[in-house]
Design an enzyme around this catalytic site. Structure first.
Site, PDB file in Angstrom:
ATOM      1  N   ALA A  66      13.955  -9.072   4.196  1.00 36.29           N
ATOM      2  CA  ALA A  66      13.284  -8.881   3.323  1.00 36.29           C
ATOM      3  C   ALA A  66      12.219  -9.615   2.654  1.00 36.29           C
ATOM      4  O   ALA A  66      11.114 -10.375   3.358  1.00 36.29           O
ATOM      5  CB  ALA A  66      14.387  -9.978   2.198  1.00 36.29           C
ATOM      6  N   GLY A 111      16.276  -8.377   7.385  1.00 39.39           N
ATOM      7  CA  GLY A 111      16.981  -8.288   6.112  1.00 39.39           C
ATOM      8  C   GLY A 111      17.357  -6.812   6.831  1.00 39.39           C
ATOM      9  O   GLY A 111      17.768  -5.687   6.417  1.00 39.39           O
ATOM     10  N   GLU A 114      19.418  -5.878   9.601  1.00 34.86           N
ATOM     11  CA  GLU A 114      20.872  -6.169   8.067  1.00 34.86           C
ATOM     12  C   GLU A 114      21.307  -5.271   8.068  1.00 34.86           C
ATOM     13  O   GLU A 114      22.331  -4.557   8.262  1.00 34.86           O
ATOM     14  CB  GLU A 114      21.118  -7.566   7.458  1.00 34.86           C
ATOM     15  CG  GLU A 114      20.881  -8.633   8.598  1.00 34.86           C
ATOM     16  CD  GLU A 114      20.787 -10.583   7.250  1.00 34.86           C
ATOM     17  OE1 GLU A 114      19.544 -10.147   6.015  1.00 34.86           O
ATOM     18  OE2 GLU A 114      21.336 -11.025   7.134  1.00 34.86           O
ATOM     19  N   GLU A 134      14.491 -15.502  10.285  1.00 31.24           N
ATOM     20  CA  GLU A 134      14.369 -16.460   9.295  1.00 31.24           C
ATOM     21  C   GLU A 134      14.881 -17.862   9.153  1.00 31.24           C
ATOM     22  O   GLU A 134      13.680 -18.688   8.605  1.00 31.24           O
ATOM     23  CB  GLU A 134      16.207 -16.044   9.073  1.00 31.24           C
ATOM     24  CG  GLU A 134      16.294 -14.528   8.073  1.00 31.24           C
ATOM     25  CD  GLU A 134      16.729 -13.704   8.801  1.00 31.24           C
ATOM     26  OE1 GLU A 134      16.611 -13.875   9.903  1.00 31.24           O
ATOM     27  OE2 GLU A 134      17.431 -12.107   8.146  1.00 31.24           O
TER      28      GLU A 134
HETATM   29  N1  DAK Z   1       8.033  -9.808   3.576  1.00 34.88           N
HETATM   30  C1  DAK Z   1       7.027  -9.044   2.894  1.00 34.88           C
HETATM   31  N2  DAK Z   1       5.931  -8.212   3.667  1.00 34.88           N
HETATM   32  C2  DAK Z   1       5.591  -8.419   4.773  1.00 34.88           C
HETATM   33  C3  DAK Z   1       6.905  -8.670   5.489  1.00 34.88           C
HETATM   34  C4  DAK Z   1       7.639  -9.357   4.725  1.00 34.88           C
HETATM   35  N3  DAK Z   1       9.062  -9.737   5.209  1.00 34.88           N
HETATM   36  N4  DAK Z   1       6.397  -8.601   6.928  1.00 34.88           N
HETATM   37  C5  DAK Z   1       4.801  -7.742   6.931  1.00 34.88           C
HETATM   38  N5  DAK Z   1       4.740  -7.944   5.756  1.00 34.88           N
HETATM   39  C6  DAK Z   1       3.645  -7.703   4.874  1.00 34.88           C
HETATM   40  C7  DAK Z   1       2.627  -8.168   6.056  1.00 34.88           C
HETATM   41  O1  DAK Z   1       1.972  -9.542   4.943  1.00 34.88           O
HETATM   42  C8  DAK Z   1       1.138  -7.773   5.856  1.00 34.88           C
HETATM   43  O2  DAK Z   1       0.627  -7.940   4.900  1.00 34.88           O
HETATM   44  P1  DAK Z   1      -1.012  -7.543   4.473  1.00 34.88           P
HETATM   45  O3  DAK Z   1      -1.739  -8.535   4.998  1.00 34.88           O
HETATM   46  O4  DAK Z   1      -1.929  -6.679   4.908  1.00 34.88           O
HETATM   47  O5  DAK Z   1      -1.376  -7.735   2.564  1.00 34.88           O
HETATM   48  C9  DAK Z   1       1.813  -6.490   5.801  1.00 34.88           C
HETATM   49  O6  DAK Z   1       2.427  -6.629   5.743  1.00 34.88           O
HETATM   50  C10 DAK Z   1       1.570  -6.488   7.063  1.00 34.88           C
HETATM   51  O7  DAK Z   1       1.852  -7.035   8.339  1.00 34.88           O
HETATM   52  P2  DAK Z   1       0.971  -7.807   9.618  1.00 34.88           P
HETATM   53  O8  DAK Z   1      -0.492  -7.781   9.237  1.00 34.88           O
HETATM   54  O9  DAK Z   1       1.791  -8.913   9.735  1.00 34.88           O
HETATM   55  O10 DAK Z   1       2.032  -6.869  10.602  1.00 34.88           O
HETATM   56  P3  DAK Z   1       1.301  -7.163  11.735  1.00 34.88           P
HETATM   57  O11 DAK Z   1       1.758  -5.885  13.236  1.00 34.88           O
HETATM   58  O12 DAK Z   1       0.445  -8.013  12.430  1.00 34.88           O
HETATM   59  O13 DAK Z   1       2.917  -7.485  12.481  1.00 34.88           O
HETATM   60  C11 DAK Z   1       4.857  -8.040  11.419  1.00 34.88           C
HETATM   61  C12 DAK Z   1       4.049  -7.795  12.091  1.00 34.88           C
HETATM   62  C13 DAK Z   1       6.566  -7.711  11.402  1.00 34.88           C
HETATM   63  C14 DAK Z   1       5.957  -8.743  13.180  1.00 34.88           C
HETATM   64  C15 DAK Z   1       5.154  -9.069  10.716  1.00 34.88           C
HETATM   65  O14 DAK Z   1       4.415  -8.824   9.445  1.00 34.88           O
HETATM   66  C16 DAK Z   1       6.387 -10.434  10.178  1.00 34.88           C
HETATM   67  O15 DAK Z   1       6.219 -10.967  11.337  1.00 34.88           O
HETATM   68  N6  DAK Z   1       6.359  -9.658   9.424  1.00 34.88           N
HETATM   69  C17 DAK Z   1       7.806 -10.744   8.512  1.00 34.88           C
HETATM   70  C18 DAK Z   1       9.184 -10.508  10.068  1.00 34.88           C
HETATM   71  C19 DAK Z   1       9.814 -11.929   9.350  1.00 34.88           C
HETATM   72  O16 DAK Z   1       9.934 -13.057   9.384  1.00 34.88           O
HETATM   73  N7  DAK Z   1      11.294 -11.229   8.315  1.00 34.88           N
HETATM   74  C20 DAK Z   1      12.352 -11.515   8.168  1.00 34.88           C
HETATM   75  C21 DAK Z   1      12.069 -11.788   6.248  1.00 34.88           C
HETATM   76  S1  DAK Z   1      13.135 -12.926   6.155  1.00 34.88           S
HETATM   77  C22 DAK Z   1      18.097 -14.461   1.540  1.00 34.88           C
HETATM   78  C23 DAK Z   1      18.257 -13.422   1.021  1.00 34.88           C
HETATM   79  C24 DAK Z   1      17.536 -12.401   2.310  1.00 34.88           C
HETATM   80  C25 DAK Z   1      17.680 -13.270   3.222  1.00 34.88           C
HETATM   81  C26 DAK Z   1      17.402 -14.641   3.895  1.00 34.88           C
HETATM   82  C27 DAK Z   1      17.998 -15.183   2.331  1.00 34.88           C
HETATM   83  N8  DAK Z   1      18.933 -15.218   0.643  1.00 34.88           N
HETATM   84  C28 DAK Z   1      18.175 -14.865  -0.712  1.00 34.88           C
HETATM   85  C29 DAK Z   1      19.602 -16.282   0.813  1.00 34.88           C
HETATM   86  C30 DAK Z   1      16.848 -12.158   4.215  1.00 34.88           C
HETATM   87  C31 DAK Z   1      15.646 -12.517   4.700  1.00 34.88           C
HETATM   88  C32 DAK Z   1      14.606 -12.120   5.806  1.00 34.88           C
HETATM   89  O17 DAK Z   1      14.615 -10.416   5.937  1.00 34.88           O
END
Ligand code: DAK
Length: 260
Positions: A66, A111, A114, A134
């Site tokens: 997400a 997400g 998921e 998460e």
């Molecule tokens: N959201 C927004 N931007 C993201 C992103 C994300 N999930 N993942 C990556 N990006 C963006 C980065 O901010 C970066 O943007 P700029 O800095 O260039 O502007 C760009 O994509 C490239 O990412 P990185 O520079 O970080 O790339 P790396 O190769 O260094 O790292 C990575 C890749 C995938 C390991 C890292 O980007 C990362 O850790 N990303 C976050 C992964 C993450 O935590 N995903 C889970 C998100 S939480 C709910 C509804 C839904 C959910 C929960 C609750 N409710 C409403 C109750 C679901 C939650 C999730 O999915």
């Protein structure tokens, strides 16, 4: 609807949906999910489409979760409706009357994992990485992850994945049953299209009822699930495709199914 965040291509009964926000690793925000819902609804109604493939744009990510920046601005009620939107779209994918293959080309986190789990079949490129990060953000999975993961892999493994936020490579994902096959990155889409073509050549009603039997049966005890299978087996005997499939076998020719 004009698509801003997705690319939809259709060819020979196969629809390829590409999640297209590569600058943010295809992260899911509400606009994207609404487009995905509209596309799923359209593909459900499209009689020409037999199989759907979902993948991510670029060579780095399927979907990195997400959109964290988008979620940071939500109040609790907005967070609830965002979660409900995602859950609704993913349930529609899961319950589509046609098979859906996730072509996981890179990060499938939160997400993203998921979304892949809502698909019927997951194929990973060697570059794919999976996880539910998460808890690292102080959140829990909100698009069905706690439930689907524990149905796909064993509950102990699901808990480890959910509690640790660790990432898993494609080989490990295959070992634990999260993905069916791992293929080189450059072969991923062709591999998925090949599988989609084989499915598309089978009896469409039979494929649809097979999906229904598996999905519904998973929520039943075995006796009821077996009874459901018998009902659907009876139902398939009412179809023209069943006659055609059996006649084609006996006449040593390829069947020409009509989806009826
Ligand atoms: N959201 C927004 N931007 C993201 C992103 C994300 N999930 N993942 C990556 N990006 C963006 C980065 O901010 C970066 O943007 P700029 O800095 O260039 O502007 C760009 O994509 C490239 O990412 P990185 O520079 O970080 O790339 P790396 O190769 O260094 O790292 C990575 C890749 C995938 C390991 C890292 O980007 C990362 O850790 N990303 C976050 C992964 C993450 O935590 N995903 C889970 C998100 S939480 C709910 C509804 C839904 C959910 C929960 C609750 N409710 C409403 C109750 C679901 C939650 C999730 O999915």
């Amino acid at each position: 609807m004009e698509l801003q965040n997705l690319i939809l291509e259709k060819e020979d009964g196969i629809a390829l949906v590409t999640i297209n926000r590569p600058k943010v690793l295809n992260a899911l925000n509400a606009d994207l999910l609404k487009e995905l819902e509209a596309v799923v609804d359209e593909l459900e109604q499209d009689g020409e489409v037999r199989v759907v493939i979902i993948t991510g744009a670029g060579d780095k990510a399927f979907v990195a979760g997400a959109d964290i920046a988008f979620m940071s601005g939500l109040n609790p009620l907005e967070a609830k409706s965002f979660s409900q939107l995602g859950q609704r779209v993913f349930s529609k994918i899961e319950n589509m009357s046609k098979p859906v293959i996730a072509a996981v080309n890179g990060f499938a986190l939160g997400g993203g994992n998921e979304l892949a789990m809502a698909c019927d079949i997951r194929i990973a490129s060697e570059k794919a990485r999976f996880g539910q990060p998460e808890v690292q953000l102080g959140l829990i999975a909100g698009f069905g992850g706690t439930q689907r993961l524990s149905r796909i892999v064993n509950p102990g493994l699901a808990k480890e994945i959910l509690f640790t936020a660790d990432q898993y490579d494609a080989e490990t994902a295959q070992k634990i049953g999260l993905v069916n096959h791992v293929v080189p990155a450059e072969e991923l889409i062709n591999f998925c299209k090949g599988m989609a073509r084989r499915i598309a050549a089978r009896g469409p009603v039979a494929v649809r009822l097979s999906k229904e039997a598996v999905n519904q049966g998973l929520d039943m005890d075995l006796d009821k699930a077996i009874a459901l299978e018998a009902d659907l087996f009876g139902l398939v005997f009412t179809t023209a495709d069943r006659k055609e499939g059996i006649s084609a076998f006996l006449e040593k020719r390829k069947p020409a199914f009509t989806n009826k």
